[in-house]
Design a protein around this motif. Structure first.
Motif, PDB file in Angstrom:
ATOM      1  N   GLN A 198      48.938  41.457  50.472  1.00  0.00           N
ATOM      2  CA  GLN A 198      48.034  40.345  50.185  1.00  0.00           C
ATOM      3  C   GLN A 198      47.883  39.434  51.404  1.00  0.00           C
ATOM      4  O   GLN A 198      46.798  38.955  51.703  1.00  0.00           O
ATOM      5  CB  GLN A 198      48.537  39.550  48.988  1.00  0.00           C
ATOM      6  CG  GLN A 198      48.446  40.320  47.689  1.00  0.00           C
ATOM      7  CD  GLN A 198      49.213  39.649  46.566  1.00  0.00           C
ATOM      8  OE1 GLN A 198      50.127  38.865  46.790  1.00  0.00           O
ATOM      9  NE2 GLN A 198      48.845  39.975  45.343  1.00  0.00           N
ATOM     10  N   ARG A 231      42.360  46.287  44.303  1.00  0.00           N
ATOM     11  CA  ARG A 231      43.452  45.735  43.483  1.00  0.00           C
ATOM     12  C   ARG A 231      44.083  44.516  44.166  1.00  0.00           C
ATOM     13  O   ARG A 231      44.414  43.530  43.513  1.00  0.00           O
ATOM     14  CB  ARG A 231      44.497  46.810  43.197  1.00  0.00           C
ATOM     15  CG  ARG A 231      44.017  47.859  42.203  1.00  0.00           C
ATOM     16  CD  ARG A 231      45.145  48.761  41.742  1.00  0.00           C
ATOM     17  NE  ARG A 231      45.638  49.633  42.788  1.00  0.00           N
ATOM     18  CZ  ARG A 231      45.193  50.862  43.021  1.00  0.00           C
ATOM     19  NH1 ARG A 231      44.232  51.367  42.278  1.00  0.00           N
ATOM     20  NH2 ARG A 231      45.692  51.592  43.996  1.00  0.00           N
ATOM     21  N   ASP A 233      41.661  41.684  43.737  1.00  0.00           N
ATOM     22  CA  ASP A 233      41.712  41.199  42.348  1.00  0.00           C
ATOM     23  C   ASP A 233      42.865  40.217  42.156  1.00  0.00           C
ATOM     24  O   ASP A 233      42.696  39.153  41.556  1.00  0.00           O
ATOM     25  CB  ASP A 233      41.880  42.370  41.369  1.00  0.00           C
ATOM     26  CG  ASP A 233      40.633  43.223  41.237  1.00  0.00           C
ATOM     27  OD1 ASP A 233      39.532  42.784  41.649  1.00  0.00           O
ATOM     28  OD2 ASP A 233      40.763  44.367  40.716  1.00  0.00           O
ATOM     29  N   ARG A 234      44.036  40.577  42.689  1.00  0.00           N
ATOM     30  CA  ARG A 234      45.210  39.706  42.543  1.00  0.00           C
ATOM     31  C   ARG A 234      45.033  38.405  43.342  1.00  0.00           C
ATOM     32  O   ARG A 234      45.404  37.333  42.881  1.00  0.00           O
ATOM     33  CB  ARG A 234      46.474  40.441  42.984  1.00  0.00           C
ATOM     34  CG  ARG A 234      46.888  41.528  42.011  1.00  0.00           C
ATOM     35  CD  ARG A 234      48.246  42.132  42.391  1.00  0.00           C
ATOM     36  NE  ARG A 234      48.416  43.409  41.726  1.00  0.00           N
ATOM     37  CZ  ARG A 234      48.328  44.595  42.313  1.00  0.00           C
ATOM     38  NH1 ARG A 234      48.105  44.680  43.610  1.00  0.00           N
ATOM     39  NH2 ARG A 234      48.493  45.701  41.630  1.00  0.00           N
ATOM     40  N   GLN A 245      42.222  36.979  44.130  1.00  0.00           N
ATOM     41  CA  GLN A 245      41.211  36.168  43.457  1.00  0.00           C
ATOM     42  C   GLN A 245      41.813  35.481  42.229  1.00  0.00           C
ATOM     43  O   GLN A 245      41.606  34.280  42.020  1.00  0.00           O
ATOM     44  CB  GLN A 245      40.017  37.026  43.050  1.00  0.00           C
ATOM     45  CG  GLN A 245      38.879  36.208  42.462  1.00  0.00           C
ATOM     46  CD  GLN A 245      37.664  37.056  42.146  1.00  0.00           C
ATOM     47  OE1 GLN A 245      37.742  38.283  42.034  1.00  0.00           O
ATOM     48  NE2 GLN A 245      36.524  36.416  42.000  1.00  0.00           N
ATOM     49  N   ALA A 246      42.601  36.219  41.453  1.00  0.00           N
ATOM     50  CA  ALA A 246      43.234  35.643  40.260  1.00  0.00           C
ATOM     51  C   ALA A 246      44.188  34.510  40.622  1.00  0.00           C
ATOM     52  O   ALA A 246      44.328  33.541  39.870  1.00  0.00           O
ATOM     53  CB  ALA A 246      43.977  36.730  39.485  1.00  0.00           C
ATOM     54  N   ALA A 247      44.824  34.609  41.796  1.00  0.00           N
ATOM     55  CA  ALA A 247      45.768  33.581  42.248  1.00  0.00           C
ATOM     56  C   ALA A 247      45.077  32.439  42.989  1.00  0.00           C
ATOM     57  O   ALA A 247      45.735  31.480  43.390  1.00  0.00           O
ATOM     58  CB  ALA A 247      46.832  34.215  43.144  1.00  0.00           C
ATOM     59  N   GLY A 248      43.771  32.548  43.201  1.00  0.00           N
ATOM     60  CA  GLY A 248      43.032  31.468  43.839  1.00  0.00           C
ATOM     61  C   GLY A 248      43.005  31.486  45.360  1.00  0.00           C
ATOM     62  O   GLY A 248      42.649  30.489  45.990  1.00  0.00           O
ATOM     63  N   GLU A 305      37.775  34.417  47.161  1.00  0.00           N
ATOM     64  CA  GLU A 305      36.663  34.425  46.214  1.00  0.00           C
ATOM     65  C   GLU A 305      35.629  35.459  46.638  1.00  0.00           C
ATOM     66  O   GLU A 305      35.465  35.737  47.831  1.00  0.00           O
ATOM     67  CB  GLU A 305      36.024  33.045  46.077  1.00  0.00           C
ATOM     68  CG  GLU A 305      35.402  32.490  47.323  1.00  0.00           C
ATOM     69  CD  GLU A 305      34.855  31.078  47.128  1.00  0.00           C
ATOM     70  OE1 GLU A 305      35.323  30.370  46.229  1.00  0.00           O
ATOM     71  OE2 GLU A 305      33.962  30.705  47.895  1.00  0.00           O
TER      72      GLU A 305
END
Length: 157
Positions: A44, A75, A78-79, A81-84, A87
């Motif tokens: 990440q 993937r 996605d993680r 983006q979900a964690a902010g 975008e």
């Protein structure tokens, strides 16, 4: 063979694959352990760092930079983006595509993550001269180039 004679070692007789793999795994393990406070894995972090310097990439372009498969990068994104941290914004030239951008939250952790990476590199290279490291990296780079050339030859067959 007579006493005192030496067998000439050949480059291809030196086994180094497991060593490279072990170094990579240990580096990842220690990085992830140090970076846990930021909530980012090494994969990440790499994606975030590339996007920080090259905002607006498409996912396929990011995958090329990271030398990863697009599905795996998807993937990771996605993680993130979900964690902010990242975008997705619509691509103005292609309605089916998305462009990737870091958020303010990413910008706030970039400096800290760079310090972690630098500290780990310092710890990992303790007792190694800069010239030694440059030579080792040059050799590893040539090995990578040779393996990439094999891959390209395989793809053309």
């Amino acid at each position: 063979m007579k006493k005192g004679q030496q067998i000439m070692a050949k480059t291809e007789d030196v086994s180094f694959g497991y060593l490279l793999s072990d170094v990579t795994l240990l580096f990842r393990k220690h990085f992830d352990r140090r970076a846990v406070a930021f909530g980012l894995t090494r994969a990440q972090w790499r994606a975030t760092k590339v996007l920080y310097h090259r905002e607006g990439l498409r996912q396929t372009e990011l995958a090329e930079f990271l030398e990863m498969e697009p599905i795996a990068v998807g993937r990771v994104i996605d993680r993130l983006q979900a964690a902010g941290f990242v975008e997705r914004r619509p691509d103005p030239k292609d309605r089916r595509a998305w462009r990737l951008y870091v958020t303010e939250q990413s910008r706030e952790v970039i400096g800290g993550m760079e310090l972690i990476a630098r500290g780990l590199r310092k710890d990992a290279t303790q007792g190694i001269a800069h010239s030694e490291l440059e030579q080792a990296l040059a050799v590893i780079g040539r090995i990578k180039d040779n393996l990439l050339a094999l891959e390209q030859a395989d793809d053309s067959n």
